[in-house]
Write a protein that holds these residues in place. Structure first.
Motif, PDB file in Angstrom:
ATOM      1  N   LEU A 165       0.822  -1.202   0.000  1.00 57.54           N
ATOM      2  CA  LEU A 165       0.000   0.000   0.000  1.00 57.54           C
ATOM      3  C   LEU A 165       0.859   1.256   0.000  1.00 57.54           C
ATOM      4  O   LEU A 165       0.584   2.214  -0.728  1.00 57.54           O
ATOM      5  CB  LEU A 165      -0.929   0.005   1.214  1.00 57.54           C
ATOM      6  N   GLU A 166       1.916   1.249   0.815  1.00 60.44           N
ATOM      7  CA  GLU A 166       2.805   2.404   0.863  1.00 60.44           C
ATOM      8  C   GLU A 166       3.528   2.617  -0.462  1.00 60.44           C
ATOM      9  O   GLU A 166       3.742   3.746  -0.881  1.00 60.44           O
ATOM     10  CB  GLU A 166       3.793   2.248   2.016  1.00 60.44           C
ATOM     11  N   ALA A 167       3.896   1.531  -1.112  1.00 59.33           N
ATOM     12  CA  ALA A 167       4.567   1.643  -2.416  1.00 59.33           C
ATOM     13  C   ALA A 167       3.628   2.233  -3.465  1.00 59.33           C
ATOM     14  O   ALA A 167       4.053   3.087  -4.262  1.00 59.33           O
ATOM     15  CB  ALA A 167       5.073   0.277  -2.867  1.00 59.33           C
ATOM     16  N   THR A 168       2.368   1.825  -3.478  1.00 55.07           N
ATOM     17  CA  THR A 168       1.431   2.383  -4.454  1.00 55.07           C
ATOM     18  C   THR A 168       1.175   3.861  -4.175  1.00 55.07           C
ATOM     19  O   THR A 168       1.086   4.668  -5.097  1.00 55.07           O
ATOM     20  CB  THR A 168       0.088   1.630  -4.483  1.00 55.07           C
ATOM     21  N   ALA A 169       1.079   4.226  -2.901  1.00 52.74           N
ATOM     22  CA  ALA A 169       0.841   5.630  -2.554  1.00 52.74           C
ATOM     23  C   ALA A 169       2.043   6.497  -2.925  1.00 52.74           C
ATOM     24  O   ALA A 169       1.889   7.585  -3.482  1.00 52.74           O
ATOM     25  CB  ALA A 169       0.537   5.759  -1.063  1.00 52.74           C
ATOM     26  N   ALA A 170       3.240   6.018  -2.631  1.00 53.12           N
ATOM     27  CA  ALA A 170       4.449   6.782  -2.954  1.00 53.12           C
ATOM     28  C   ALA A 170       4.646   6.897  -4.463  1.00 53.12           C
ATOM     29  O   ALA A 170       5.003   7.968  -4.972  1.00 53.12           O
ATOM     30  CB  ALA A 170       5.663   6.134  -2.305  1.00 53.12           C
ATOM     31  N   THR A 171       4.402   5.819  -5.182  1.00 49.78           N
ATOM     32  CA  THR A 171       4.532   5.854  -6.641  1.00 49.78           C
ATOM     33  C   THR A 171       3.498   6.794  -7.249  1.00 49.78           C
ATOM     34  O   THR A 171       3.823   7.584  -8.137  1.00 49.78           O
ATOM     35  CB  THR A 171       4.368   4.436  -7.233  1.00 49.78           C
ATOM     36  N   GLY A 172       2.274   6.728  -6.773  1.00 53.92           N
ATOM     37  CA  GLY A 172       1.228   7.619  -7.270  1.00 53.92           C
ATOM     38  C   GLY A 172       1.563   9.079  -7.032  1.00 53.92           C
ATOM     39  O   GLY A 172       1.394   9.926  -7.913  1.00 53.92           O
ATOM     40  N   ALA A 173       2.066   9.389  -5.842  1.00 51.68           N
ATOM     41  CA  ALA A 173       2.432  10.768  -5.529  1.00 51.68           C
ATOM     42  C   ALA A 173       3.595  11.241  -6.395  1.00 51.68           C
ATOM     43  O   ALA A 173       3.608  12.381  -6.869  1.00 51.68           O
ATOM     44  CB  ALA A 173       2.778  10.901  -4.051  1.00 51.68           C
ATOM     45  N   ALA A 174       4.567  10.372  -6.642  1.00 47.03           N
ATOM     46  CA  ALA A 174       5.716  10.742  -7.476  1.00 47.03           C
ATOM     47  C   ALA A 174       5.304  10.971  -8.927  1.00 47.03           C
ATOM     48  O   ALA A 174       5.740  11.943  -9.558  1.00 47.03           O
ATOM     49  CB  ALA A 174       6.786   9.661  -7.391  1.00 47.03           C
ATOM     50  N   VAL A 175       4.461  10.112  -9.455  1.00 50.76           N
ATOM     51  CA  VAL A 175       3.984  10.279 -10.833  1.00 50.76           C
ATOM     52  C   VAL A 175       3.142  11.546 -10.951  1.00 50.76           C
ATOM     53  O   VAL A 175       3.286  12.318 -11.907  1.00 50.76           O
ATOM     54  CB  VAL A 175       3.191   9.028 -11.291  1.00 50.76           C
ATOM     55  N   TRP A 176       2.267  11.767  -9.983  1.00 51.00           N
ATOM     56  CA  TRP A 176       1.451  12.988  -9.979  1.00 51.00           C
ATOM     57  C   TRP A 176       2.338  14.218  -9.960  1.00 51.00           C
ATOM     58  O   TRP A 176       2.133  15.158 -10.729  1.00 51.00           O
ATOM     59  CB  TRP A 176       0.526  12.972  -8.763  1.00 51.00           C
ATOM     60  N   PHE A 177       3.344  14.231  -9.077  1.00 47.30           N
ATOM     61  CA  PHE A 177       4.231  15.383  -8.972  1.00 47.30           C
ATOM     62  C   PHE A 177       4.975  15.623 -10.287  1.00 47.30           C
ATOM     63  O   PHE A 177       5.068  16.759 -10.752  1.00 47.30           O
ATOM     64  CB  PHE A 177       5.238  15.200  -7.835  1.00 47.30           C
ATOM     65  N   GLY A 178       5.477  14.570 -10.897  1.00 44.07           N
ATOM     66  CA  GLY A 178       6.181  14.704 -12.178  1.00 44.07           C
ATOM     67  C   GLY A 178       5.282  15.267 -13.267  1.00 44.07           C
ATOM     68  O   GLY A 178       5.683  16.167 -14.023  1.00 44.07           O
ATOM     69  N   ALA A 179       4.070  14.764 -13.353  1.00 44.51           N
ATOM     70  CA  ALA A 179       3.137  15.234 -14.379  1.00 44.51           C
ATOM     71  C   ALA A 179       2.726  16.681 -14.146  1.00 44.51           C
ATOM     72  O   ALA A 179       2.690  17.494 -15.081  1.00 44.51           O
ATOM     73  CB  ALA A 179       1.900  14.331 -14.404  1.00 44.51           C
ATOM     74  N   MET A 207       4.417  18.960 -12.448  1.00 41.59           N
ATOM     75  CA  MET A 207       5.580  19.823 -12.638  1.00 41.59           C
ATOM     76  C   MET A 207       5.828  20.070 -14.123  1.00 41.59           C
ATOM     77  O   MET A 207       6.149  21.185 -14.530  1.00 41.59           O
ATOM     78  CB  MET A 207       6.816  19.212 -11.985  1.00 41.59           C
ATOM     79  N   LYS A 208       5.642  19.051 -14.930  1.00 42.60           N
ATOM     80  CA  LYS A 208       5.807  19.215 -16.380  1.00 42.60           C
ATOM     81  C   LYS A 208       4.791  20.218 -16.923  1.00 42.60           C
ATOM     82  O   LYS A 208       5.127  21.119 -17.692  1.00 42.60           O
ATOM     83  CB  LYS A 208       5.642  17.867 -17.078  1.00 42.60           C
ATOM     84  N   ARG A 209       3.541  20.090 -16.492  1.00 43.60           N
ATOM     85  CA  ARG A 209       2.510  21.025 -16.947  1.00 43.60           C
ATOM     86  C   ARG A 209       2.750  22.439 -16.426  1.00 43.60           C
ATOM     87  O   ARG A 209       2.515  23.414 -17.125  1.00 43.60           O
ATOM     88  CB  ARG A 209       1.136  20.516 -16.551  1.00 43.60           C
ATOM     89  N   TYR A 210       3.231  22.545 -15.198  1.00 41.20           N
ATOM     90  CA  TYR A 210       3.537  23.850 -14.612  1.00 41.20           C
ATOM     91  C   TYR A 210       4.655  24.535 -15.402  1.00 41.20           C
ATOM     92  O   TYR A 210       4.553  25.713 -15.748  1.00 41.20           O
ATOM     93  CB  TYR A 210       3.941  23.660 -13.151  1.00 41.20           C
ATOM     94  N   ARG A 211       5.712  23.814 -15.691  1.00 47.59           N
ATOM     95  CA  ARG A 211       6.823  24.392 -16.454  1.00 47.59           C
ATOM     96  C   ARG A 211       6.382  24.805 -17.852  1.00 47.59           C
ATOM     97  O   ARG A 211       6.764  25.869 -18.343  1.00 47.59           O
ATOM     98  CB  ARG A 211       7.973  23.404 -16.542  1.00 47.59           C
ATOM     99  N   ASN A 212       5.594  23.942 -18.510  1.00 52.68           N
ATOM    100  CA  ASN A 212       5.103  24.293 -19.843  1.00 52.68           C
ATOM    101  C   ASN A 212       4.217  25.529 -19.813  1.00 52.68           C
ATOM    102  O   ASN A 212       4.311  26.393 -20.675  1.00 52.68           O
ATOM    103  CB  ASN A 212       4.342  23.125 -20.470  1.00 52.68           C
ATOM    104  N   ALA A 213       3.356  25.621 -18.816  1.00 51.64           N
ATOM    105  CA  ALA A 213       2.465  26.779 -18.710  1.00 51.64           C
ATOM    106  C   ALA A 213       3.264  28.045 -18.445  1.00 51.64           C
ATOM    107  O   ALA A 213       2.981  29.096 -19.019  1.00 51.64           O
ATOM    108  CB  ALA A 213       1.435  26.552 -17.600  1.00 51.64           C
TER     109      ALA A 213
END
Length: 77
Positions: A44-58, A60-66
């Motif tokens: 459960l902790e691995a899925t939560a950490a992976t989800g948060a990392a993927v969300w942050f990456g996505a 951040m990419k949109r923030y930089r592009n904007a």
């Protein structure tokens, strides 16, 4: 043109807001409830950490592009 902020990136459009709420809701649920199922806690902790990392990456990419596309052009000579 309105300035681009991190908050506006994670809440607009609505799909970003929904993703933000889902990812952080899952993260907090796992953080609070993982102790009640110790045999599943690592998964459960691995899925939560992976989800948060993927969300942050996505986001951040949109923030930089904007930010890149909203900057006002300098003087042309």
């Amino acid at each position: 043109m309105k300035p681009v902020t991190w908050f506006s990136t994670i809440t607009r459009p609505r799909s970003h807001l929904i993703a933000t709420l889902c990812v952080w809701g899952w993260f907090l649920t796992v953080l609070v409830g993982a102790g009640s199922v110790p045999q599943l806690a690592p998964a459960l902790e691995a899925t939560a950490a992976t989800g948060a990392a993927v969300w942050f990456g996505a986001m951040m990419k949109r923030y930089r592009n904007a930010r890149r596309h909203s900057s006002t052009p300098g003087p042309t000579t």
